[in-house]
Design a protein around this motif. Sequence first.
Motif, PDB file in Angstrom:
ATOM      1  N   GLN A  74       0.759  -1.247  -0.101  1.00 29.22           N
ATOM      2  CA  GLN A  74       0.000  -0.258   0.078  1.00 29.22           C
ATOM      3  C   GLN A  74       0.929   1.295   0.118  1.00 29.22           C
ATOM      4  N   GLN A  78       0.052   3.615  -3.145  1.00 31.09           N
ATOM      5  CA  GLN A  78      -0.568   5.073  -2.578  1.00 31.09           C
ATOM      6  C   GLN A  78       0.511   6.124  -2.786  1.00 31.09           C
ATOM      7  N   GLN A 126      -6.712   8.831  -3.752  1.00 31.60           N
ATOM      8  CA  GLN A 126      -5.621   9.934  -3.662  1.00 31.60           C
ATOM      9  C   GLN A 126      -6.213  11.167  -4.510  1.00 31.60           C
TER      10      GLN A 126
END
Length: 408
Positions: A74, A78, A126
Amino acid sequence: MSDTATGEKWERVADWGRRLRRPESSARRSLLLILKSALAATVSWFVSYELMDATSPAFAPFSAVLMVQVTVYQSVVQSLRYVGAVAAGVAVQAVLGLSAGPDLVTFALVALVALVISRWRLLGAQGSQVATAAFFAFATYTGASSDTDQVKELGQIVLLVLIGSAVGVGVNVLIAPPLRYRSAEWGIRALAQEIHDLLDTMAPELGEGAPDADTTQGWRDRADRTGTLVSQSREGLRTARESLRLNPHPWARRRRGTLTFEAYDRTMEALVRMISQVTAITRSLDLQHQDEKQQEEESSPDRDYAPFLRAYAAFLSSVVDFTEILATLDEDHLRDQAGRLDEAADDLERCRREVVRTTEDRGLSLTDPTEPYGVLVVEATRLSEECRYTADVLGDSADNGSSGSRTA
């Protein structure tokens, strides 16, 4: 402060210390996450403020803290999305700002375009950073004195975000990379414990005779509240799988060759189905109290109903024994536990046959919609099948661990 209060205070401190010593305790994970985030932020600030003398150095530590995710995978995913979102927001400001100037109409256009881009599915969670970056870029842009300074400041924002993201990912990868492979195991334990606790409450009551309306309603309400636990358990399984991806920890590299999580996935879904079956049992028992006339009839002695309930209570007790083993599932003892589950599944099936035999001997109707026997027998059969299926899945996993089907 009294001696008692002081003693309680130190006991809480000692308890917290004991929890910190457990490798997979939530207290230890939280403390480690705080320390890693603080380190990532400090390193990013040093680079952006001390080494680069950036105009807006806070972009770097802010980005670094965001990237210290639960898993290495992640963190990487991310960070790529975050950098892409910030770059998109800055690009929108650069194109519109340099061509139209820093006025209110330009800001409205920047906000509109940035918010549209933020809906792009590829950016995921995001996406909101597109508009945030565009607004910060606009503020920075309006404070610059020349076109050259404006371009320089916008480029610096992207660079600071890159630095912060790189530092955050680096800290997460190099310092105690998080492993959550036991999360799948804990999810199974939690579901099994929930079934165990509810049936352990129901079995003695049914063995004593027909439960009253308040009791059956309580069972039904409790069974209906398992949705959150199911979601948490499935999330734990997803995290367990994900924690091994891209993880450089030597243990993780060894486990990637043997852990497929297939058996635990199948076991968890079997437990989810068992929860649905237990819910159907509680609903069927509770519906017997919906009609006042029928409730009065059931409150009188019934020589046919009581033996059935005793047999059914014995069956539920056998499910309690089965789930008690699952509630302590441990990969390190899987072979032994699989054997015990196999024996418990056999005993459970014997109890189910006794329920069917009692139903036949007493001439109880399995097709009358006003009676609970049909539903209860059907759900007992399904529960027995799921328990046998679970025992077989975990037994195969224990036997074939060396060939790659072992789970965690």
